[in-house]
Design a protein around this motif. Structure first.
Motif, PDB file in Angstrom:
ATOM      1  N   UNK A 128      -2.118 -25.100   4.372  1.00 52.31           N
ATOM      2  CA  UNK A 128      -3.228 -24.812   3.362  1.00 52.31           C
ATOM      3  C   UNK A 128      -3.154 -23.290   2.617  1.00 52.31           C
ATOM      4  N   UNK A 129      -2.461 -22.391   3.125  1.00 56.16           N
ATOM      5  CA  UNK A 129      -2.162 -21.155   2.588  1.00 56.16           C
ATOM      6  C   UNK A 129      -1.211 -21.364   1.366  1.00 56.16           C
ATOM      7  N   UNK A 130      -0.533 -22.313   1.028  1.00 55.50           N
ATOM      8  CA  UNK A 130       0.086 -22.657   0.097  1.00 55.50           C
ATOM      9  C   UNK A 130      -0.540 -23.256  -1.136  1.00 55.50           C
ATOM     10  N   UNK A 131      -1.891 -23.309  -1.072  1.00 52.72           N
ATOM     11  CA  UNK A 131      -2.913 -23.724  -2.124  1.00 52.72           C
ATOM     12  C   UNK A 131      -2.940 -22.679  -3.091  1.00 52.72           C
ATOM     13  N   UNK A 132      -3.352 -23.181  -4.271  1.00 51.00           N
ATOM     14  CA  UNK A 132      -3.482 -22.040  -5.440  1.00 51.00           C
ATOM     15  C   UNK A 132      -4.491 -21.028  -4.841  1.00 51.00           C
ATOM     16  N   UNK A 133      -5.699 -21.616  -4.785  1.00 51.49           N
ATOM     17  CA  UNK A 133      -6.631 -20.312  -4.419  1.00 51.49           C
ATOM     18  C   UNK A 133      -7.508 -20.832  -3.087  1.00 51.49           C
ATOM     19  N   UNK A 134      -7.211 -20.342  -1.841  1.00 46.98           N
ATOM     20  CA  UNK A 134      -8.041 -20.690  -0.919  1.00 46.98           C
ATOM     21  C   UNK A 134      -8.376 -19.255  -0.255  1.00 46.98           C
ATOM     22  N   UNK A 135      -9.731 -19.155   0.199  1.00 50.21           N
ATOM     23  CA  UNK A 135     -10.382 -18.348   0.730  1.00 50.21           C
ATOM     24  C   UNK A 135     -10.774 -18.636   2.031  1.00 50.21           C
ATOM     25  N   UNK A 136     -11.172 -17.654   2.918  1.00 48.32           N
ATOM     26  CA  UNK A 136     -11.995 -17.856   4.278  1.00 48.32           C
ATOM     27  C   UNK A 136     -12.926 -16.821   4.321  1.00 48.32           C
ATOM     28  N   UNK A 137     -14.104 -17.417   4.606  1.00 44.52           N
ATOM     29  CA  UNK A 137     -15.448 -16.569   4.713  1.00 44.52           C
ATOM     30  C   UNK A 137     -15.738 -17.011   6.201  1.00 44.52           C
ATOM     31  N   UNK A 138     -15.777 -15.848   7.017  1.00 40.55           N
ATOM     32  CA  UNK A 138     -16.204 -15.932   8.503  1.00 40.55           C
ATOM     33  C   UNK A 138     -17.555 -15.815   8.771  1.00 40.55           C
ATOM     34  N   UNK A 139     -18.139 -16.683   8.203  1.00 41.24           N
ATOM     35  CA  UNK A 139     -19.783 -16.691   8.521  1.00 41.24           C
ATOM     36  C   UNK A 139     -20.421 -18.018   8.633  1.00 41.24           C
ATOM     37  N   UNK A 140     -21.543 -18.008   9.234  1.00 44.96           N
ATOM     38  CA  UNK A 140     -22.338 -19.201   9.308  1.00 44.96           C
ATOM     39  C   UNK A 140     -23.044 -19.547   8.142  1.00 44.96           C
ATOM     40  N   UNK A 141     -23.272 -20.842   7.623  1.00 46.29           N
ATOM     41  CA  UNK A 141     -24.171 -20.912   6.190  1.00 46.29           C
ATOM     42  C   UNK A 141     -25.422 -21.564   6.950  1.00 46.29           C
ATOM     43  N   UNK A 142     -26.501 -20.893   6.573  1.00 44.62           N
ATOM     44  CA  UNK A 142     -27.824 -21.065   7.324  1.00 44.62           C
ATOM     45  C   UNK A 142     -28.675 -21.968   6.415  1.00 44.62           C
ATOM     46  N   UNK A 143     -28.269 -21.663   5.026  1.00 46.00           N
ATOM     47  CA  UNK A 143     -29.249 -22.341   4.120  1.00 46.00           C
ATOM     48  C   UNK A 143     -28.470 -22.835   2.789  1.00 46.00           C
ATOM     49  N   UNK A 144     -28.625 -24.176   2.096  1.00 44.92           N
ATOM     50  CA  UNK A 144     -27.885 -24.559   1.053  1.00 44.92           C
ATOM     51  C   UNK A 144     -27.768 -23.669  -0.187  1.00 44.92           C
ATOM     52  N   UNK A 145     -29.216 -22.642  -0.153  1.00 45.88           N
ATOM     53  CA  UNK A 145     -29.082 -21.839  -1.367  1.00 45.88           C
ATOM     54  C   UNK A 145     -27.873 -20.861  -1.522  1.00 45.88           C
TER      55      UNK A 145
END
Ligand SMILES: Cc1cc2nc3c(=O)[nH]c(=O)nc-3n(C[C@H](O)[C@H](O)[C@H](O)COP(=O)(O)OP(=O)(O)OC[C@H]3O[C@@H](n4cnc5c(N)ncnc54)[C@H](O)[C@@H]3O)c2cc1C
Length: 373
Positions: A128-145
């Motif tokens: 995965x880390x060999x992908x062009x632009x991959x980021x990780x955001x360590x959070x819960x998504x609570x709302x579609x917005x």
């Protein structure tokens, strides 16, 4: 071409595999105008670590997609189209490509040669880390917005999304119930053979403090996942023809000892007590109806044993996604893996659902964004 921003919610097997397949599909088109952002409060791929008791049963060696799909009490027909396009062969080929060699056990279950879920996790993350632009955001998504700025959203939230993001996107979610779990039984009676394990005519079964567990029971719990408790089960444990043969060969031997040739003595004693059969009487005096009673284990199941189920039945209603896992309610949205109302038996089927739905969604996403830039 405009940059395509993709959000993948969930870094379990389905989310990560979708990211890997997106990288593959974009590479085929020669475009690198994309970014992938993963959202998950848990460390990436932590849910793969306990799979297969740490050995990671990746899939099951079966080429016929209909036979493969028959192992899913929920999702069988939906998976026909997905599996006809992406199944074991494609999965194994991809894993080999990223350095995960596999082998097939005699029972057709497929494992990594390393026999280590940890290694699978490391290899997948490094690909995965060999992908062009991959980021990780360590959070819960609570709302579609929170995902409004993304062009494409993939929900790979499994079956434990407490915020029910799919529902907030407008989808119907079939209530979740445990599947592939041990079961509590009613009226265990005296001398329940706790700790004893047997091989039934299908798979293994173990008697526990609260009831019954093991592969055979996981299968039964899966088939009956949506059934209301209590319900009755019958598990064949003795072949009456073989019992009759043994009785005829040694009619003077005690009936109990003859049955103990087929099943553990403690289980025989328990069943004889339960049905009021005399253990010590000669086999010659065994009655036909007694042999019939002993043929099956019969229990009333009162609920899951609460020891941690392997999967859940339930999830996003399959009628609300198309054959590429694309939402019929929100054009930006794809839903994959266990977040869908799909669950299979033990044997690598649940992970294959993740790999196949993720790969098909990735192909669809790239086709759409390339065709409609
Ligand atoms: C003990 C055990 C052993 C198993 N062994 C096998 C096996 O050997 N073979 C097999 O085929 N299957 C096995 N399974 C089943 C398999 O692990 C699951 O089917 C698979 O993990 C489902 O993958 P998924 O990516 O769809 O969901 P998950 O693995 O559940 O991942 C979902 C991720 O989404 C995240 N998430 C959820 N909601 C949000 C949100 N709102 N915002 C941000 N992140 C969110 C979660 O934190 C989680 O990390 C096993 C399961 C268990 C529990």
């Amino acid at each position: 071409m405009k940059q395509i921003n993709i959000a993948i919610v969930g870094t379990g097997p389905s989310g990560v595999y979708c990211g890997l397949q997106l990288i593959e599909e974009f590479q085929k088109t020669g475009s690198n105008a994309y970014s992938i952002t993963f959202f998950d409060p848990l460390p990436t791929l932590s849910t793969i670590l306990p799979t297969g008791n740490g050995r990671c049963n990746l899939t099951f060696a079966e080429e016929d997609f209909k036979v493969f799909a028959s192992n899913y009490p929920r999702g069988e027909k939906f998976l026909y189209s997905i599996f006809s396009r992406y199944l074991t062969r494609e999965t194994i080929e991809y894993f080999e490509k990223i350095g995960i060699k596999t082998f097939i056990q005699p029972d057709n279950r497929v494992f990594p040669v390393s026999q280590s879920a940890k290694t699978v996790r490391t290899q997948m993350i490094s690909a995965l880390k060999k992908g062009i632009s991959v980021k990780f955001c360590q959070k819960i998504v609570k709302n579609p917005e929170e995902l409004d700025t993304y062009d494409v959203i993939v929900l790979a939230t499994g079956s434990k999304d407490r915020h029910s993001l799919a529902e907030r996107f407008g989808h119907s979610v079939i209530p979740l119930v445990p599947s592939l779990c041990g079961l509590k039984v009613k009226d265990k009676g005296a001398n329940f053979p706790t700790g004893v394990s047997i091989h039934t005519q299908n798979e293994g079964l173990i008697f526990t403090h609260v009831g019954i567990s093991g592969p055979e029971i996981f299968r039964i719990s899966s088939i009956n996942a949506k059934k209301a408790y209590p319900y009755d089960i019958e598990i064949p444990i003795l072949n009456p023809d073989k019992v009759l043969e043994a009785l005829n060969e040694t009619p003077k031997k005690s009936f109990g000892n003859i049955i103990s040739e087929f099943i553990p003595k403690s289980l025989t004693k328990y069943l004889f007590e339960k049905y009021g059969i005399n253990y010590d009487k000669q086999g010659a005096h065994a009655k036909k109806e007694e042999i019939e009673k002993l043929q099956n284990l019969i229990f009333t199941v009162t609920g899951p044993d609460g020891k941690g189920e392997i999967v859940h039945a339930g999830g996003v209603l399959l009628d609300e996604v198309d054959k590429n896992c694309h939402s019929k309610i929100n054009k930006k949205l794809w839903i994959i893996g266990e977040a869908l109302d799909i669950d299979g038996f033990c044997g690598g089927f649940n992970l294959q659902n993740c790999w196949s739905t993720a790969a098909i969604a990735a192909q669809d996403i790239v086709q759409r964004v390339i065709q409609n830039p």
